[in-house]
Design an enzyme around this catalytic site. Structure first.
Site: not given
Ligand code: SAH
Length: 478
Positions: A253, A275, A388
């Site tokens: 991703d 995506k 998100m």
């Molecule tokens: N599968 C991922 C989430 C994917 S959705 C998980 O378990 O973390 C993507 C969202 O995750 C982003 O829009 C944000 O809200 C959050 N996110 C992912 N990495 C992040 C990071 N390093 N810092 C802050 N938010 C994060």
């Protein structure tokens, strides 16, 4: 790099060792192992050198090296090791070698060397050479000790066995990638095996070898769904690293950080399937198609996702597709953003006094906003981690307050959590939009709502949190 490590074949080459002390003896030991013809010249010799001469392994000549005329008697000299304790002799040996185009190593005098000798970990035929180019010999020795510990003693035996098996395996496993996988499994050793040092019979037996051949020759590949965590490579699991270093193709991703991409095996194929929001459907179908296509080519596919693949990662949908197509899969969990960001922001997600439950939610899609059970999320004594959440932050604030959450509830917005670029802004629910705007918060960002976020002020060990003090008016939208 100023010195290129090369492995020289010294068998039957003529090496002169000048000096007969313990330093000379050490050099002789290394050189005699590889079959060099050694003549050692000095006025006196250590008992060990004399013993080697008595056994016919080396030759010795008693001679005062203040005159180098003795060197003229040799028809060929391929290398000289100058190991005398007299600077003036070492100097004239060096000049002699230069004049006669012979490579010379003067022990402990790098300016009088054409080559230097590295520290060696010898598990023949596996040999590891460590050099600091003379800058820090103690460091080189420490690295050597670490490698000694890391490599099981029987690794040389494994390598010799591999040499014998090579042709047979080439015939039994014609496909290159399958063959590579065979060898990876053949050489795999666990940390426990180091405690069974020197146990030759720890290597695979014929039955096990046949089993691996059958496994790798299976035409169907497999997909490993890997959670890469929130971005900091230190937060990868050992299993994730193992998969990154063995997979044939990696579909990743956009959120995956460059440091993590760097850990992927260099000759693996990389496919960026990042995506774009709003275009999910077709993209997800395309990703599913690619996973099936590569797996059906017999490849080991790594599907690399940010955080945990089963938390807002659509991992479930991908695995269901694989299962429907009878493709083998495995799942490697990752640290999800809420858990990683909270830890790096100093926010305990639960706390006996403030939060007995924890909810992960997303308010991403407009069609889902209306179906969310806001009453449930507006509960007090609960921490809310919103994924998100930037785009729909206005709806988020409105709905929570409408359903009874206090506008003064403590919140934190964590951008780029766990990475060097992390920013943590703390404030109150009614300030959320303003916090995002004022600080130009960009994705990826996690919104944490609940009393526990106030601890960030006290426990911000990674980067200092930024308190949002501006008093803004909360405007309920119509
Ligand atoms: N599968 C991922 C989430 C994917 S959705 C998980 O378990 O973390 C993507 C969202 O995750 C982003 O829009 C944000 O809200 C959050 N996110 C992912 N990495 C992040 C990071 N390093 N810092 C802050 N938010 C994060």
């Amino acid at each position: 790099m100023n010195y290129l490590p090369i492995n020289i074949k010294l068998k039957n080459k003529h090496v002169l060792v000048l000096g007969g002390g313990t330093v000379a003896q050490r050099k002789i030991n290394n050189m005699s192992v590889v079959g060099a013809h050694i003549t050692c010249i000095a006025l006196s010799f250590t008992p060990d050198i004399i013993e080697l001469a008595n056994k016919g392994i080396i030759k010795i000549q008693h001679h005062d090296l203040s005159s180098l005329s003795i060197l003229d008697q040799f028809k060929t000299i391929d290398l000289i090791i100058s190991a005398t304790d007299k600077d003036i002799i070492n100097q004239s040996v060096y000049q002699y070698a230069q004049a006669n185009h012979i490579w010379v190593n003067t022990v402990d005098q790098q300016d009088l060397c054409d080559f230097i000798t590295p520290a060696i970990v010898d598990r023949s035929p596996v040999v590891v050479a460590i050099s600091s180019e003379g800058a820090a010999p103690v460091l080189a020795r420490m690295i050597k000790q670490k490698i000694e510990y890391l490599l099981p003693l029987n690794i040389g035996y494994l390598a010799s066995k591999a040499r014998k098996l090579r042709n047979k395996i080439k015939q039994a496993i014609p496909e290159f990638n399958n063959r590579r996988r065979f060898w990876e499994r053949f050489f795999q050793w666990s940390h426990q095996s180091q405690t069974v040092l020197n146990n030759k019979f720890k290597t695979k037996n014929q039955q096990q070898i046949n089993q691996i051949i059958d496994d790798v020759n299976q035409t169907q590949g497999k997909v490993t769904l890997v959670g890469a965590g929130p971005g900091n490579p230190d937060l990868l699991t050992l299993k994730a690293i193992k998969v990154l270093q063995t997979a044939d193709v990696v579909l990743h991703d956009q959120l995956i950080s460059a440091e993590i991409i760097n850990l992927i095996r260099k000759d693996a194929d990389l496919v960026d399937v990042g995506k774009q929001a709003g275009n999910h459907k077709t993209k997800q179908e395309r990703i599913n198609e690619l996973l099936i296509k590569y797996a059906n080519q017999g490849l080991h596919v790594c599907r690399l996702k940010g955080g945990d693949p089963f938390v807002f990662g659509r991992g479930g949908e991908e695995i269901l597709t694989l299962a429907a197509h009878k493709i083998n899969y495995e799942i490697v969990p990752g640290i999800t953003a809420a858990v990683g960001c909270a830890a790096y922001a100093g926010i305990p997600l639960t706390h006996r006094d403030h939060a007995q439950s924890l909810a992960f939610m997303t308010a991403h899609c407009s069609d889902s906003i209306d179906t969310i059970d806001w009453q449930f999320y507006a509960n007090n004594k609960q921490t809310l981690a919103v994924y998100m959440g930037l785009i729909k932050s206005e709806d988020l604030v409105n709905q929570l307050i409408k359903h009874g959450k206090s506008p003064d509830e403590h919140i934190a917005v964590i951008e780029n959590g766990t990475k060097d670029t992390q920013r943590t802004i703390t404030g109150h629910l009614y300030q959320l939009l303003d916090m995002i705007k004022t600080h130009h918060i960009k994705s990826p960002a996690l919104i944490v709502i609940g009393e526990v976020t106030k601890y960030a002020q006290q426990l911000d060990w990674f980067v200092p949190q930024i308190p949002y003090t501006k008093s803004v008016q909360y405007l309920k939208s119509a």
